[in-house]
Design a protein around this motif. Structure first.
Motif, mmCIF file in Angstrom:
data_model
loop_
_atom_site.group_PDB
_atom_site.id
_atom_site.type_symbol
_atom_site.label_atom_id
_atom_site.label_comp_id
_atom_site.label_asym_id
_atom_site.label_seq_id
_atom_site.Cartn_x
_atom_site.Cartn_y
_atom_site.Cartn_z
ATOM 1 N N HIS A 1 0.838 -1.180 0.000
ATOM 2 C CA HIS A 1 0.000 0.000 0.000
ATOM 3 C C HIS A 1 0.873 1.229 0.000
ATOM 4 N N LEU A 2 0.484 2.218 -0.756
ATOM 5 C CA LEU A 2 1.199 3.473 -0.742
ATOM 6 C C LEU A 2 0.240 4.574 -1.134
ATOM 7 N N PRO A 3 0.503 5.812 -0.733
ATOM 8 C CA PRO A 3 -0.400 6.904 -1.056
ATOM 9 C C PRO A 3 -0.406 7.191 -2.537
ATOM 10 N N ARG A 4 -1.534 7.689 -3.043
ATOM 11 C CA ARG A 4 -1.601 8.078 -4.435
ATOM 12 C C ARG A 4 -0.714 9.296 -4.638
ATOM 13 N N ARG A 5 0.085 9.250 -5.668
ATOM 14 C CA ARG A 5 0.961 10.367 -5.942
ATOM 15 C C ARG A 5 1.353 10.320 -7.409
ATOM 16 N N LYS A 6 1.610 11.465 -7.992
ATOM 17 C CA LYS A 6 2.039 11.503 -9.388
ATOM 18 C C LYS A 6 3.505 11.162 -9.441
ATOM 19 N N ARG A 7 3.845 10.146 -10.228
ATOM 20 C CA ARG A 7 5.226 9.712 -10.313
ATOM 21 C C ARG A 7 6.072 10.685 -11.100
ATOM 22 N N PRO B 1 -8.331 -5.673 -9.278
ATOM 23 C CA PRO B 1 -7.455 -4.703 -8.625
ATOM 24 C C PRO B 1 -8.236 -3.831 -7.655
ATOM 25 N N THR B 2 -7.572 -3.380 -6.624
ATOM 26 C CA THR B 2 -8.185 -2.387 -5.754
ATOM 27 C C THR B 2 -8.299 -1.083 -6.538
ATOM 28 N N GLU B 3 -9.066 -0.153 -6.015
ATOM 29 C CA GLU B 3 -9.202 1.134 -6.698
ATOM 30 C C GLU B 3 -7.845 1.821 -6.821
ATOM 31 N N GLU B 4 -7.046 1.691 -5.771
ATOM 32 C CA GLU B 4 -5.716 2.296 -5.784
ATOM 33 C C GLU B 4 -4.814 1.643 -6.835
ATOM 34 N N GLN B 5 -4.851 0.318 -6.917
ATOM 35 C CA GLN B 5 -4.052 -0.395 -7.911
ATOM 36 C C GLN B 5 -4.500 -0.043 -9.323
ATOM 37 N N ALA B 6 -5.806 0.040 -9.540
ATOM 38 C CA ALA B 6 -6.322 0.393 -10.859
ATOM 39 C C ALA B 6 -5.866 1.791 -11.260
ATOM 40 N N GLN B 7 -5.851 2.705 -10.311
ATOM 41 C CA GLN B 7 -5.415 4.074 -10.580
ATOM 42 C C GLN B 7 -3.955 4.106 -11.005
ATOM 43 N N MET B 8 -3.118 3.342 -10.299
ATOM 44 C CA MET B 8 -1.697 3.333 -10.619
ATOM 45 C C MET B 8 -1.405 2.574 -11.908
ATOM 46 N N ALA B 9 -2.163 1.518 -12.179
ATOM 47 C CA ALA B 9 -1.896 0.679 -13.343
ATOM 48 C C ALA B 9 -2.359 1.318 -14.638
ATOM 49 N N THR B 10 -3.497 1.996 -14.614
ATOM 50 C CA THR B 10 -4.090 2.501 -15.852
ATOM 51 C C THR B 10 -4.352 3.998 -15.838
ATOM 52 N N GLY B 11 -4.231 4.629 -14.668
ATOM 53 C CA GLY B 11 -4.554 6.049 -14.574
ATOM 54 C C GLY B 11 -6.043 6.288 -14.446
ATOM 55 N N GLY B 12 -6.837 5.206 -14.398
ATOM 56 C CA GLY B 12 -8.283 5.317 -14.264
ATOM 57 C C GLY B 12 -8.725 5.053 -12.838
ATOM 58 N N SER B 13 -10.014 5.246 -12.590
ATOM 59 C CA SER B 13 -10.556 5.075 -11.235
ATOM 60 C C SER B 13 -10.989 3.648 -10.953
ATOM 61 N N GLY B 14 -10.828 2.777 -11.890
ATOM 62 C CA GLY B 14 -11.238 1.387 -11.688
ATOM 63 C C GLY B 14 -11.544 0.746 -13.020
#
Length: 204
Positions: free
Chosen positions: A9-15, A100-113
């Motif tokens: 788990h990690l906070p959402r952040r722009k890489r 994927p969790t919502e967080e994982q989906a956000q990081m993987a695709t840039g989408g909300s799910g």
């Protein structure tokens, strides 16, 4: 080492765009100047380290927290994605896939799910890459590989990391082959220019 029940788990952040490019190898193959592509002529890697979470990566005190987080996010982008859990399990084995969790989906695709599935992520591997270009410039960045469940490793951490290492080795070989081709192409262009100059001198 036991398999963790929860994904890191990690906070959402722009890489960082700079680090992302370095991690994906884009900096080694996509830069250009004055309209001429700058090609990679040499690539070297160190041995990747495997982590079961971002916290474990940070605690190892090898990479910065930002690098650990960015590598995890980029690993998520590389995890295979499927439109149905049946399609995923047909490839990776029964019980090996999750949404994927919502967080994982956000990081993987840039989408909300979204309605897609992936093999359960068990962790990731991180290493350093050094590249040299045809113009003599050098750059260093991270490369990474997701560690996930499939029918061959059945969720065994050691077996899964071995498979991730094999994927990294294949990628490294591909990049080295490309670097060799680029080096040969650069050498041929240089030789062609020299021969052209020589012919011009003969005719003068």
């Amino acid at each position: 080492m036991s398999t963790p029940d929860n994904t890191p788990h990690l906070p959402r952040r722009k890489r960082s765009a700079r680090l992302s490019l370095a991690m994906m190898g884009a900096s080694a193959f996509g830069l250009s100047a004055c309209g001429q592509p700058e090609q990679t002529t040499d690539v070297s890697f160190d041995s990747p380290r495997s982590y079961q979470s971002v916290d474990e990566c940070v605690a190892a005190n090898v990479y910065t927290q930002s690098a650990c987080e960015d590598a995890y996010a980029s690993s998520l982008e590389q995890v295979p994605r499927y439109t149905s859990i049946e399609q995923c399990e047909a490839e990776h084995g029964e019980g090996a896939c999750v949404a994927p969790t919502e967080e994982q989906a956000q990081m993987a695709t840039g989408g909300s799910g979204g309605s897609w599935f992936m093999p359960a992520l068990m962790g990731y591997m991180v290493g350093n890459m050094m590249s040299r270009t045809s113009r003599g410039a050098t750059s260093q960045g991270l490369y990474q590989e997701p560690v996930y469940r499939n029918r061959q490793n059945q969720g065994n951490w050691n077996a899964a990391t071995n498979q991730a290492s094999q994927r990294i080795s294949q990628r490294q070989q591909t990049m080295r082959n490309q670097a060799t081709q680029n080096r040969q192409a650069t050498s041929q262009r240089s030789g062609f220019g020299s021969r052209s100059s020589a012919r011009g001198g003969w005719g003068s």
